[in-house]
Design an enzyme around this catalytic site. Structure first.
Site, PDB file in Angstrom:
ATOM      1  N   SER A  41       0.887  -1.291   0.200  1.00 42.76           N
ATOM      2  CA  SER A  41      -0.052  -0.016   0.037  1.00 42.76           C
ATOM      3  C   SER A  41       0.766   1.392  -0.164  1.00 42.76           C
ATOM      4  CB  SER A  41      -1.018   0.107   1.277  1.00 42.76           C
ATOM      5  OG  SER A  41      -0.316   0.002   2.570  1.00 42.76           O
ATOM      6  N   ASP A 346      -4.040   7.550   8.641  1.00 41.78           N
ATOM      7  CA  ASP A 346      -5.087   6.643   8.909  1.00 41.78           C
ATOM      8  C   ASP A 346      -4.815   5.695   9.961  1.00 41.78           C
ATOM      9  OD1 ASP A 346      -3.787   4.926   7.421  1.00 41.78           O
ATOM     10  OD2 ASP A 346      -5.360   4.682   5.985  1.00 41.78           O
ATOM     11  N   HIS A 349      -1.086   4.405   7.467  1.00 43.75           N
ATOM     12  CA  HIS A 349      -0.523   5.066   6.231  1.00 43.75           C
ATOM     13  C   HIS A 349      -0.071   6.429   6.823  1.00 43.75           C
ATOM     14  CE1 HIS A 349      -3.026   1.924   4.684  1.00 43.75           C
ATOM     15  NE2 HIS A 349      -1.606   1.379   4.206  1.00 43.75           N
TER      16      HIS A 349
END
Length: 390
Positions: A41, A346, A349
């Site tokens: 990610s 978040d 991240h």
């Protein structure tokens, strides 16, 4: 006559040795024409979004993801751009599109196989080790195999049709990758000792992928280490404890969890050093994500972050503005007014502001080893470089 013959031989030897020197050495400064990306990610520019069930889209498909820069969710797990996006800007290249969901991908655009939740190790191996999870089934080797299958069409779409040449002109971003292998173990209650047993296997998987890409023609690799995960809201919440000795008194990060990252990085650096000796004409650059980011917790005000920046910008509840099951992108979960003052977005991240500062530290120093050499680039690139802020 003998004197003339000697001069002729000397001239021939001089020309021959010059030719050998040119052919056996790679220029230290390269003008990259493309970016090829693998990872999870941290570099996913939309692959997971396109791979997901349209009836069950991921959280990054909803606001406020993308709020700061794109002003709409793009599948990036941030409020804006990622490190890979800032690298593309710096090089004067397009933002690297996700492979999945894109049409007519080409070297000119760059190509990105990084997928949210991806592991360095194959899922089958993780399951063998008792790590069962709803993880993304697009491990590093799967990404690499898809790239190999795509390569003939990528090369055919180019005017040069020379795959090795095109790979040689590309900056290949190898991650970050490996964090999810450890994460899945932690979230299933495995001990730190059990998790550390995976480190050599993860490093071997990264190394094998690099060797495969070298054999295909790759000449420049940017290989990130890990982040200081002991400073992330999700892990600070998961492992929250009253034992003060488990925290760094200066930063408030979990020291023992950060030690895992350091251990991974030391193994990775040792392996990259070994690869450099085997492939002396390949530029293998280590990206020190750990120290590039950790400085923000040591001196937050110096870098424009708020004091004790351990909480998430987007989240709700608890000491770190993070609650499992009520995460960013879920209905009713808000976000901060000034994301640029936050390191974390978040819980898992980072914010665009953090990505930008980290990218600057990689491209202009001192967090890339060996350092990039930009001496041969033109004035346009110099202008782009000046737009970065530390």
């Amino acid at each position: 006559m003998a004197s003339s013959l000697k001069k002729l031989i000397s001239s021939f030897l001089l020309i021959f040795s010059s030719t050998i020197t040119v052919e056996s050495s790679e220029p230290s400064c390269r003008s990259y024409k493309s970016i090829i990306s693998f990872g999870d990610s941290g570099a996913d520019t939309g692959n997971y979004l396109h791979l997901s069930d349209v009836n069950h889209p991921p959280q990054a498909a909803f606001p406020p993801y993308g709020e700061t820069f794109f002003h709409t969710p793009t599948g990036r797990n941030s409020d804006g751009r990622l490190i890979i996006d800032f690298i593309a800007e710096f090089l004067g290249l397009p933002y690297v599109p996700p492979y999945f969901g894109s049409q007519n991908v080409s070297f000119k655009q760059g190509i990105n196989f990084a997928v949210y939740g991806a592991t360095a190790l194959d899922c089958a191996l993780l399951i063998e080790k008792g790590i069962g999870s709803d993880f993304t089934n697009v491990s590093l080797s799967v990404q690499l195999n898809i790239f190999k299958q795509t390569l003939p069409s990528l090369c055919a779409s180019s005017s040069s049709h020379d795959c090795k040449e095109m790979l040689g002109d590309s900056l290949i971003l190898m991650g970050d990758i490996g964090a999810n292998d450890y994460d899945y173990m932690f979230f299933q209650g495995k001990s730190i000792n059990e998790v550390e047993e995976l480190v050599p296997l993860v490093i071997k998987a990264i190394s094998s992928a690099i060797v495969d890409l070298i054999n295909l023609g790759g000449k420049t690799f940017l290989v990130p280490g890990t982040f200081p995960y002991g400073c992330f809201p999700a892990y600070l919440t998961l492992f929250q404890t009253a034992k003060e000795e488990e925290y760094d008194p200066l930063t408030g990060c979990l020291s023992w969890l950060n030690e895992l990252g350091k251990n991974h990085d030391e193994h990775l650096k040792t392996e990259l050093k070994r690869l450099r000796k085997i492939y002396p004409h390949v530029n293998i650059i280590y990206a020190d994500y750990y120290n590039s980011m950790y400085r923000f917790f040591q001196e937050p005000a110096k870098y424009g972050f708020k004091e004790r920046p351990l909480g998430a910008c987007c989240g709700v509840g608890g000491q770190y503005n993070f609650t499992f099951g009520e995460e960013c992108g879920c209905q009713g979960v808000g976000y901060c007014k000034n994301p640029s003052e936050y390191v974390n977005w978040d819980g898992y991240h980072l914010t665009e502001a953090t990505h930008q500062k980290m990218a600057h530290g990689l491209l202009n120093g001192p967090y890339a080893s060996p350092a990039f050499d930009w001496s041969c680039l033109g004035s346009a690139s110099v202008d782009t470089k000046s737009s970065f802020t530390s």
